[in-house]
Design a protein around this motif. Structure first.
Motif, PDB file in Angstrom:
ATOM      1  N   ALA A  41       0.721  -1.315  -0.022  1.00 37.71           N
ATOM      2  CA  ALA A  41      -0.121  -0.037   0.169  1.00 37.71           C
ATOM      3  C   ALA A  41       0.922   1.391   0.107  1.00 37.71           C
ATOM      4  N   GLY A  42       2.309   1.034  -0.136  1.00 34.25           N
ATOM      5  CA  GLY A  42       2.981   2.201  -0.267  1.00 34.25           C
ATOM      6  C   GLY A  42       3.404   3.038   1.181  1.00 34.25           C
ATOM      7  N   ILE A  43       3.056   2.315   2.239  1.00 31.59           N
ATOM      8  CA  ILE A  43       3.119   2.843   3.520  1.00 31.59           C
ATOM      9  C   ILE A  43       4.338   2.743   4.332  1.00 31.59           C
ATOM     10  N   HIS A  44       5.196   3.931   4.737  1.00 32.73           N
ATOM     11  CA  HIS A  44       6.349   3.681   5.447  1.00 32.73           C
ATOM     12  C   HIS A  44       6.170   2.825   6.743  1.00 32.73           C
ATOM     13  N   THR A  45       7.068   1.783   7.243  1.00 28.54           N
ATOM     14  CA  THR A  45       6.809   0.986   8.158  1.00 28.54           C
ATOM     15  C   THR A  45       8.037   0.845   9.039  1.00 28.54           C
ATOM     16  N   CYS A  46       7.779   0.848  10.332  1.00 29.51           N
ATOM     17  CA  CYS A  46       8.829   0.914  11.458  1.00 29.51           C
ATOM     18  C   CYS A  46       8.373  -0.031  12.299  1.00 29.51           C
ATOM     19  N   ILE A  47       9.447  -0.779  13.195  1.00 30.10           N
ATOM     20  CA  ILE A  47       9.279  -1.953  14.207  1.00 30.10           C
ATOM     21  C   ILE A  47      10.070  -1.368  15.203  1.00 30.10           C
ATOM     22  N   ASP A  48       9.561  -1.291  16.439  1.00 31.37           N
ATOM     23  CA  ASP A  48       9.824  -0.774  17.748  1.00 31.37           C
ATOM     24  C   ASP A  48      10.236  -2.163  18.305  1.00 31.37           C
ATOM     25  N   THR A  49      11.542  -2.782  18.627  1.00 33.94           N
ATOM     26  CA  THR A  49      12.006  -3.983  19.139  1.00 33.94           C
ATOM     27  C   THR A  49      12.917  -3.680  20.058  1.00 33.94           C
ATOM     28  N   SER A  50      13.023  -4.896  20.689  1.00 31.70           N
ATOM     29  CA  SER A  50      13.782  -5.274  21.958  1.00 31.70           C
ATOM     30  C   SER A  50      15.401  -5.798  21.067  1.00 31.70           C
ATOM     31  N   GLY A  51      15.069  -6.143  19.975  1.00 30.23           N
ATOM     32  CA  GLY A  51      16.051  -7.003  19.051  1.00 30.23           C
ATOM     33  C   GLY A  51      16.226  -8.520  19.579  1.00 30.23           C
ATOM     34  N   TYR A  52      15.461  -8.997  20.485  1.00 33.25           N
ATOM     35  CA  TYR A  52      15.632 -10.229  21.081  1.00 33.25           C
ATOM     36  C   TYR A  52      14.819 -11.255  20.083  1.00 33.25           C
ATOM     37  N   VAL A  53      15.848 -11.732  18.989  1.00 31.29           N
ATOM     38  CA  VAL A  53      15.214 -12.394  17.999  1.00 31.29           C
ATOM     39  C   VAL A  53      16.344 -13.048  17.454  1.00 31.29           C
ATOM     40  N   ASN A  54      16.030 -14.421  16.775  1.00 32.94           N
ATOM     41  CA  ASN A  54      17.017 -15.184  15.937  1.00 32.94           C
ATOM     42  C   ASN A  54      17.386 -14.439  14.800  1.00 32.94           C
ATOM     43  N   VAL A  55      18.365 -13.943  14.481  1.00 32.33           N
ATOM     44  CA  VAL A  55      18.483 -13.245  13.079  1.00 32.33           C
ATOM     45  C   VAL A  55      18.538 -14.460  12.057  1.00 32.33           C
ATOM     46  N   SER A  56      18.612 -15.478  12.282  1.00 30.78           N
ATOM     47  CA  SER A  56      18.806 -16.662  11.126  1.00 30.78           C
ATOM     48  C   SER A  56      17.118 -17.034  10.783  1.00 30.78           C
ATOM     49  N   THR A  57      16.154 -16.216  11.434  1.00 24.67           N
ATOM     50  CA  THR A  57      14.632 -16.658  10.906  1.00 24.67           C
ATOM     51  C   THR A  57      14.006 -15.260  10.551  1.00 24.67           C
ATOM     52  N   ILE A  58      14.744 -14.084  10.356  1.00 23.91           N
ATOM     53  CA  ILE A  58      13.962 -12.961  10.084  1.00 23.91           C
ATOM     54  C   ILE A  58      14.317 -12.353   8.728  1.00 23.91           C
ATOM     55  N   ASP A  59      15.194 -13.248   7.815  1.00 20.24           N
ATOM     56  CA  ASP A  59      15.656 -12.496   6.540  1.00 20.24           C
ATOM     57  C   ASP A  59      14.278 -12.133   5.696  1.00 20.24           C
ATOM     58  N   ASP A  60      13.192 -12.994   5.831  1.00 19.91           N
ATOM     59  CA  ASP A  60      11.930 -12.790   4.834  1.00 19.91           C
ATOM     60  C   ASP A  60      10.826 -11.656   5.456  1.00 19.91           C
ATOM     61  N   ILE A  61      11.152 -11.127   6.654  1.00 20.98           N
ATOM     62  CA  ILE A  61      10.497 -10.119   7.085  1.00 20.98           C
ATOM     63  C   ILE A  61      11.082  -8.788   7.090  1.00 20.98           C
ATOM     64  N   ILE A  62      12.634  -8.633   7.250  1.00 21.43           N
ATOM     65  CA  ILE A  62      13.175  -7.081   7.291  1.00 21.43           C
ATOM     66  C   ILE A  62      13.283  -6.583   5.992  1.00 21.43           C
ATOM     67  N   HIS A  63      12.983  -7.192   4.867  1.00 24.90           N
ATOM     68  CA  HIS A  63      13.021  -6.354   3.575  1.00 24.90           C
ATOM     69  C   HIS A  63      11.653  -5.642   3.449  1.00 24.90           C
ATOM     70  N   TYR A  64      10.661  -5.712   4.658  1.00 24.71           N
ATOM     71  CA  TYR A  64       9.447  -5.083   4.530  1.00 24.71           C
ATOM     72  C   TYR A  64       9.563  -3.935   5.352  1.00 24.71           C
ATOM     73  N   VAL A  65      10.575  -3.729   6.098  1.00 21.08           N
ATOM     74  CA  VAL A  65      10.853  -2.743   7.118  1.00 21.08           C
ATOM     75  C   VAL A  65      11.550  -1.408   6.624  1.00 21.08           C
ATOM     76  N   ASP A  66      11.125  -0.330   6.692  1.00 23.17           N
ATOM     77  CA  ASP A  66      12.002   1.121   6.473  1.00 23.17           C
ATOM     78  C   ASP A  66      12.860   1.381   7.614  1.00 23.17           C
ATOM     79  N   LEU A  67      12.495   1.217   8.777  1.00 22.46           N
ATOM     80  CA  LEU A  67      13.193   1.506   9.891  1.00 22.46           C
ATOM     81  C   LEU A  67      12.970   0.625  11.094  1.00 22.46           C
ATOM     82  N   PHE A  68      14.136   0.362  11.702  1.00 20.83           N
ATOM     83  CA  PHE A  68      14.006  -0.071  13.052  1.00 20.83           C
ATOM     84  C   PHE A  68      14.166   0.722  14.291  1.00 20.83           C
ATOM     85  N   LEU A  69      13.337   0.813  15.443  1.00 23.65           N
ATOM     86  CA  LEU A  69      13.745   1.564  16.646  1.00 23.65           C
ATOM     87  C   LEU A  69      14.134   0.269  17.459  1.00 23.65           C
ATOM     88  N   LEU A  70      15.347   0.457  17.934  1.00 21.79           N
ATOM     89  CA  LEU A  70      15.953  -0.853  18.555  1.00 21.79           C
ATOM     90  C   LEU A  70      16.550  -0.139  19.966  1.00 21.79           C
TER      91      LEU A  70
END
Ligand code: SF4
Length: 244
Positions: A98-127
Motif C-alpha cells: 500500500a506504499g506505507i512507511h513501516t517501522c518496528i519498535d523492538t528489543s532485538g531479542y530475535v534469532n536473526v537466522s529466522t527473519i530474513d523474509d521479514i526485514i525487507h518489508y521494514v523501512d526503519l527499526f527502533l532498537l
C-alpha cells in the motif's frame, strides 16, 4: 490470506515512535521481563484482542492520507513484535504493497537466522538497547543482551536504518563506564540514523498493580532532565552524534 494475531491496542496519532505521525500497533507477547516495563499487560501472548491483518489494514487506510502527509507511517510495537512473526510478516507485506512507511519498535531479542523474509518489508527499526553490560541486562530484563547486540550488527551489515534507544534509569542504566561502552558499540554500527536517550518514568507502575504484581522499581526515582543530559554528554564525548 489474512493472518490473525493478538493485538494489545492501536494508537492512531503517535508522534514518538518514528518519523512523522504514526499509526502504532501494539502487539501482545514479550519474551523479556523488564523491571520498569510500562506495558506490563502486553507480556502474555494470550492477552489482547484477536484481529486479522486485513481488519487492521482496513482501519489503517482510514488514516493513511493524514499520516502520509506528515512523512509518517505505521509503527509496530509491543510487547515484542517478532514474537508473532507470521502476523508481522503479513501485515508488513500489505503495508509495503500500500506504499506505507513501516517501522518496528523492538528489543532485538530475535534469532536473526529466522527473519530474513521479514526485514525487507521494514523501512526503519527502533532498537532498544536496555543495557550494554550483559549481567546488568539480565538483571533488569530477565534475558541476556547477546541477541540484541547481534541483531544490531545484523541490521548494520545490511545497512537497514535504525534509531537506537536507551532508557536512562537512575543508578541502574546510567553508569558512566557502561554508557561509554554503549557509545563505543554504537560507533561500530554504520546504519544508525539517530540515538534517542529517554528518561525513565514510573507511570507503568499502575498496570503492574492492577494486575496484582508488585512494581520492582518502586525504590527507583524517575529520571530528571539532568540525568538525560549527563548520559547524552558522555555519549557525545565518546563519539556518538547526538542531539543535546
Ligand atoms: S521489551 Fe518492552 S514490552 Fe517487553 S518487558 Fe521490556 S519494556 Fe516491557
Amino acid at each position: 490470506m489474512s493472518v490473525k494475531g493478538r493485538v494489545h491496542s492501536v494508537e492512531t496519532f503517535g508522534n514518538l515512535d518514528g518519523p512523522g505521525i504514526r499509526y502504532v500497533i501494539f502487539l501482545q507477547g514479550c519474551p523479556l521481563k523488564c523491571k520498569y516495563c510500562h506495558n506490563r499487560d502486553t507480556w502474555s501472548v494470550c492477552g489482547g484482542t484477536e484481529m486479522s491483518t486485513d481488519e487492521l489494514i482496513a482501519d489503517i487506510e482510514k488514516y493513511k492520507n493524514f499520516f502520509a502527509s506528515s512523512g509518517g507511517g505505521v509503527t509496530i510495537s509491543g510487547g515484542e513484535p517478532f514474537l508473532q512473526a507470521e502476523f508481522l510478516k503479513d501485515i508488513l507485506r500489505k503495508l509495503k504493497n500500500a506504499g506505507i512507511h513501516t517501522c518496528i519498535d523492538t528489543s532485538g531479542y530475535v534469532n536473526v537466522s529466522t527473519i530474513d523474509d521479514i526485514i525487507h518489508y521494514v523501512d526503519l527499526f527502533l532498537l532498544d538497547i536496555k543495557h550494554i553490560d550483559n549481567d546488568k541486562h539480565i538483571e533488569i530484563a530477565g534475558v541476556a543482551n547477546l541477541k540484541t547486540l547481534e541483531f544490531a550488527r545484523y541490521l548494520s551489515a545490511r545497512n537497514i536504518p535504525v534509531w537506537i534507544r536507551h532508557v536512562v534509569v537512575p543508578t541502574i542504566t546510567d553508569d558512566e563506564n557502561d554508557i561509554m561502552d554503549l557509545a563505543r558499540f554504537i560507533t561500530t554500527l554504520k546504519n544508525v540514523e539517530r540515538v534517542d536517550i529517554l528518561p525513565y518514568h514510573s507511570t507503568g507502575k499502575i498496570k503492574w498493580e492492577q494486575l496484582g504484581f508488585e512494581y520492582p522499581f518502586d525504590h527507583i526515582r524517575d529520571a530528571e532532565k539532568n540525568d538525560v543530559l549527563n548520559v547524552k554528554r558522555i555519549m557525545s564525548e565518546t563519539g556518538v552524534k547526538i542531539d543535546t
